[in-house]
Every structure is written in C-alpha cells, then in structure tokens.
Design a protein around this motif. Sequence first.
Motif, PDB file in Angstrom:
ATOM      1  N   LEU A 271      88.689  22.704 -23.133  1.00 26.13           N
ATOM      2  CA  LEU A 271      87.706  21.690 -22.652  1.00 26.13           C
ATOM      3  C   LEU A 271      86.389  22.228 -23.238  1.00 26.13           C
ATOM      4  N   LEU A 272      86.110  23.646 -23.529  1.00 25.57           N
ATOM      5  CA  LEU A 272      85.090  24.075 -24.088  1.00 25.57           C
ATOM      6  C   LEU A 272      85.090  23.723 -25.629  1.00 25.57           C
ATOM      7  N   ALA A 273      86.131  23.436 -26.077  1.00 21.28           N
ATOM      8  CA  ALA A 273      86.294  23.428 -27.582  1.00 21.28           C
ATOM      9  C   ALA A 273      85.951  21.681 -27.844  1.00 21.28           C
ATOM     10  N   GLY A 274      86.108  21.140 -26.784  1.00 23.62           N
ATOM     11  CA  GLY A 274      85.964  19.399 -26.785  1.00 23.62           C
ATOM     12  C   GLY A 274      84.560  19.031 -26.244  1.00 23.62           C
ATOM     13  N   LEU A 275      83.744  20.002 -25.704  1.00 22.20           N
ATOM     14  CA  LEU A 275      82.539  19.735 -25.177  1.00 22.20           C
ATOM     15  C   LEU A 275      81.593  18.937 -26.010  1.00 22.20           C
ATOM     16  N   PRO A 276      81.389  19.234 -27.170  1.00 28.39           N
ATOM     17  CA  PRO A 276      80.581  18.313 -28.096  1.00 28.39           C
ATOM     18  C   PRO A 276      80.899  16.845 -28.249  1.00 28.39           C
ATOM     19  N   ALA A 277      82.383  16.555 -28.485  1.00 30.61           N
ATOM     20  CA  ALA A 277      82.836  15.408 -28.491  1.00 30.61           C
ATOM     21  C   ALA A 277      82.615  14.939 -27.084  1.00 30.61           C
ATOM     22  N   LEU A 278      83.042  15.442 -25.950  1.00 35.00           N
ATOM     23  CA  LEU A 278      82.830  14.855 -24.243  1.00 35.00           C
ATOM     24  C   LEU A 278      81.392  14.343 -24.460  1.00 35.00           C
ATOM     25  N   LEU A 279      80.426  15.147 -24.928  1.00 28.62           N
ATOM     26  CA  LEU A 279      78.971  14.640 -24.742  1.00 28.62           C
ATOM     27  C   LEU A 279      78.235  13.767 -25.887  1.00 28.62           C
ATOM     28  N   GLY A 280      79.293  13.395 -26.500  1.00 27.48           N
ATOM     29  CA  GLY A 280      79.051  12.282 -27.676  1.00 27.48           C
ATOM     30  C   GLY A 280      78.046  12.806 -28.904  1.00 27.48           C
ATOM     31  N   ALA A 281      78.738  13.946 -29.376  1.00 25.55           N
ATOM     32  CA  ALA A 281      78.476  14.687 -30.634  1.00 25.55           C
ATOM     33  C   ALA A 281      78.945  13.784 -31.933  1.00 25.55           C
ATOM     34  N   GLU A 282      80.005  12.964 -31.538  1.00 26.52           N
ATOM     35  CA  GLU A 282      80.828  12.129 -32.523  1.00 26.52           C
ATOM     36  C   GLU A 282      80.125  10.678 -32.536  1.00 26.52           C
ATOM     37  N   ASP A 283      79.256  10.517 -31.377  1.00 27.20           N
ATOM     38  CA  ASP A 283      78.773   9.262 -31.659  1.00 27.20           C
ATOM     39  C   ASP A 283      77.413   8.764 -32.315  1.00 27.20           C
ATOM     40  N   ASP A 284      77.513   7.759 -32.724  1.00 25.24           N
ATOM     41  CA  ASP A 284      76.078   7.583 -33.956  1.00 25.24           C
ATOM     42  C   ASP A 284      75.251   6.374 -33.120  1.00 25.24           C
ATOM     43  N   PRO A 285      74.327   6.767 -32.125  1.00 25.85           N
ATOM     44  CA  PRO A 285      73.478   5.676 -31.777  1.00 25.85           C
ATOM     45  C   PRO A 285      72.631   5.047 -32.691  1.00 25.85           C
ATOM     46  N   ASP A 286      72.537   5.502 -33.851  1.00 23.73           N
ATOM     47  CA  ASP A 286      71.679   4.887 -35.046  1.00 23.73           C
ATOM     48  C   ASP A 286      72.404   3.997 -35.745  1.00 23.73           C
ATOM     49  N   ALA A 287      73.663   3.673 -35.452  1.00 27.94           N
ATOM     50  CA  ALA A 287      74.479   2.594 -36.023  1.00 27.94           C
ATOM     51  C   ALA A 287      74.098   1.234 -35.484  1.00 27.94           C
ATOM     52  N   PHE A 288      73.446   1.606 -34.213  1.00 30.96           N
ATOM     53  CA  PHE A 288      73.082   0.358 -33.367  1.00 30.96           C
ATOM     54  C   PHE A 288      71.794  -0.216 -33.850  1.00 30.96           C
ATOM     55  N   THR A 289      71.618  -1.480 -34.104  1.00 33.35           N
ATOM     56  CA  THR A 289      70.446  -2.215 -34.534  1.00 33.35           C
ATOM     57  C   THR A 289      70.180  -3.278 -33.386  1.00 33.35           C
ATOM     58  N   PRO A 290      69.326  -3.146 -32.571  1.00 33.00           N
ATOM     59  CA  PRO A 290      68.975  -4.109 -31.648  1.00 33.00           C
ATOM     60  C   PRO A 290      68.481  -5.410 -32.317  1.00 33.00           C
ATOM     61  N   HIS A 291      68.970  -6.508 -31.787  1.00 34.93           N
ATOM     62  CA  HIS A 291      68.335  -8.002 -32.174  1.00 34.93           C
ATOM     63  C   HIS A 291      67.822  -8.662 -31.160  1.00 34.93           C
ATOM     64  N   HIS A 292      67.670  -8.028 -29.989  1.00 35.04           N
ATOM     65  CA  HIS A 292      66.905  -8.813 -28.724  1.00 35.04           C
ATOM     66  C   HIS A 292      66.264  -7.958 -28.349  1.00 35.04           C
ATOM     67  N   ARG A 293      65.001  -8.534 -27.840  1.00 30.70           N
ATOM     68  CA  ARG A 293      63.835  -7.695 -27.241  1.00 30.70           C
ATOM     69  C   ARG A 293      64.085  -6.602 -26.109  1.00 30.70           C
ATOM     70  N   LEU A 294      65.300  -7.224 -25.368  1.00 35.12           N
ATOM     71  CA  LEU A 294      65.736  -6.546 -24.049  1.00 35.12           C
ATOM     72  C   LEU A 294      66.467  -5.308 -24.551  1.00 35.12           C
ATOM     73  N   LEU A 295      67.217  -5.375 -25.523  1.00 33.77           N
ATOM     74  CA  LEU A 295      68.231  -4.158 -25.960  1.00 33.77           C
ATOM     75  C   LEU A 295      67.273  -3.372 -26.519  1.00 33.77           C
ATOM     76  N   ALA A 296      66.074  -3.919 -27.549  1.00 35.00           N
ATOM     77  CA  ALA A 296      65.261  -2.938 -27.878  1.00 35.00           C
ATOM     78  C   ALA A 296      64.397  -1.930 -27.136  1.00 35.00           C
ATOM     79  N   ALA A 297      64.067  -2.716 -26.038  1.00 41.52           N
ATOM     80  CA  ALA A 297      63.273  -1.842 -25.080  1.00 41.52           C
ATOM     81  C   ALA A 297      64.059  -0.895 -24.170  1.00 41.52           C
ATOM     82  N   THR A 298      65.525  -1.392 -23.846  1.00 41.80           N
ATOM     83  CA  THR A 298      66.307  -0.331 -23.143  1.00 41.80           C
ATOM     84  C   THR A 298      66.454   0.677 -23.956  1.00 41.80           C
ATOM     85  N   ARG A 299      66.934   0.541 -25.204  1.00 43.13           N
ATOM     86  CA  ARG A 299      67.305   1.572 -25.839  1.00 43.13           C
ATOM     87  C   ARG A 299      66.042   2.545 -26.047  1.00 43.13           C
ATOM     88  N   HIS A 300      64.764   2.108 -26.191  1.00 41.95           N
ATOM     89  CA  HIS A 300      63.884   2.935 -26.507  1.00 41.95           C
ATOM     90  C   HIS A 300      63.501   3.759 -25.039  1.00 41.95           C
TER      91      HIS A 300
END
Length: 345
Positions: free
Chosen positions: A115-144
């Motif tokens: 569990l401790l070895a997988g802690l970063p992955a569990l908490l999204g270390a392998e995720d890339d939020p910057d890969a998402f580009t909002p094309h709608h004002r609602l999504l841009a505001a929520t992401r902000h």
Amino acid sequence: MAGRFAPRTARPPLPHQAARGTGAGLSPAARYPAGSPGPADDPPLNRDWTPPGPLDLRLVLSPLRRGPADPTFRMAADGTFWRATRTPEGPGTLRVVARGDRIGAEAWGPGAEWLLAGLPALLGAEDDPDAFTPHHRLLAATRHRRPGLRLLRTGLVMESLIPSILEQKVTTDEAYRAWRLLVRRYGTPAPGPTATLGLHVMPDARTWAMIPSWEWHKAGVDAKRSSTIMRAVRVARRLEEASTMPLPEATARLELIPGIGPWTSAETLQRSNGAPDAVTVGDYHLPGIVGHALADNRHATDEEMLALLTPYEGQRHRATRLILLSGRIPERRGPRMTPGNIAAL
C-alpha cells in the motif's frame, strides 16, 4: 451416486466463521497465518510523500467510497482518510492525511508495504491533469476551481469490479446495502487500530465463490448479478492482470466475462487503472447531466453524450468528473427508481 454420500474432506473455515473462535492457546503464527490481518496493536509502517502539484484528498479518494457506511472506507472529522483493502500481499489498512504540502501515510497488515509503495499512484502521481484542454467555459471554470483533482489508480481490479457489478440496474442505496452486508459478514476485520471505525477487508476470491445463494438473496442481490460475480472471481487472477494493460485491452479482458459490459468495465477501470478516457456509457443519469451541461439538453442519449465529449477524446472521464463537480446538474423531474426488495420474497 455412492460418492454423493461419502464423508466430506474438512475445509478451512471461511473468515466470518473463523472469527467466532477466540484463538486462545494458539501461537501468534497460528492465530495470524499468512494473509490474515494480524494483531491490532502492531506498529504501522510510515511514509511521507510530496505531490507534484495541488492535491485534494477528498476529490481524489471519493470514488473509492461506496456509500456513507462503506465498511472499507472512512473519512474522519479531522480530514483523515482510512482505506481497508486486499492487496496481492494480503489484507492491509491505509491511513492518509494531508500535512501542509505533504501527504502522511500509515499502513498496517501484510499488505502495508504494498500500500505504501503504491501511495503516489493511488493519489494520482501517474495522472496528467495538464493533458486536458477545456473547450467549454463550464469545464474551464470548474478546472480552475478544483486544481486538486487527480485521477486515482489503485492497481486492484476486483475491489472495484465487485461493487460495480452490485450497482448494475439497481438504485445506489440497494447496491451500497448489499456491499455493506456482504463485506461485513464475509470479509475480515481490517488490520490496525480500526475497531472503532468498523473497517473490514473485502472477502478473497475463494470466499466470494462460497457465499451461498440464500445469502445473496438476503443481501438483495439477484441471481444475474451474483452469477456474474461468481464467474469473475473464478478468474480473479486473470482479471487482476488488466490493471497493467492499456485501456482497450483491459476493457476487452473484463468484458470477456458474461454479465460485464461497457458500464461495469468503465466504472472499474476508472479506479483500478486511473483511465482518463474510460467514459461511462449505459448510465441512467450521466448522458442527461453531460447533455445539460454542454448543450442544454437534459434528455441526451449515450450517442449524443459521446458526440459532445468528442473534443475530449483521451480525457473523457476527466471531462465527466469536472461536469459532475461543476454543480450544473439538471433538476429531477421524473419519478425516482423504486428500490426493490427481493430479500422479502
């Protein structure tokens, strides 16, 4: 026919049956064999981790919670999160808390190191939020407004697959009740200081397979869903391999099991694999929510929802998470689904 009446070979007790004994007179090794929770007063293993950016534990970990009384997940009043799970190394309990810009974690049980070895992955270390580009004002505001949203990855398929199967074609209250009853009865108490929290580790594959039909019935689970779970646990090891596969291959692996379709596979892989494109189709509410948010069409179909999400190909699950967090949810106008009660039949 004679073999039908032959004396049966003694089998080891199921976890809920073994728990009835006191264990008096047994050595620690006998009382806590490999894979068992272990003593509650064992010292925990510890780890501190600094995330690469903003992190909101509630947003990240909330998909693991199956109802307010989930026996495998708790959030304490002080913002501490507790998770009990069955790892490849055995049962484990994880306690996670934010400490400024760092995350502190403690773990107990045979699965503590895993569990401790997988802690970063569990908490999204392998995720890339910057890969998402909002094309709608609602999504841009929520992401902000929600910079701490990251998509978790547990690396465990069955712990998300079984409750997702229980949620097929029923109300969430019915599914949460079934999960709660079955885990408390057939699971094992979570390792560590969890007695006051009532945390339990879900049953292993063998125990799921041995739950009698009347117990599924008492939990409100119909034969179709229980049969799907039975088929899945028989090949649990093969299904767990999907946690390291690319999304198309992982989806195909899960959907080889009769009774597991696109809705169930997506709900599972969103959690086990952290799949940002595992969009949930076949949901009763989601198409209308997405349609209302992006096109003011509360009656959108799955096909219309997927068309609206086309600009977010590769990030469609993240887009739906942001929509759900935006607060722009259509007001309910139709009757709610009536909960069933097959246990009373």
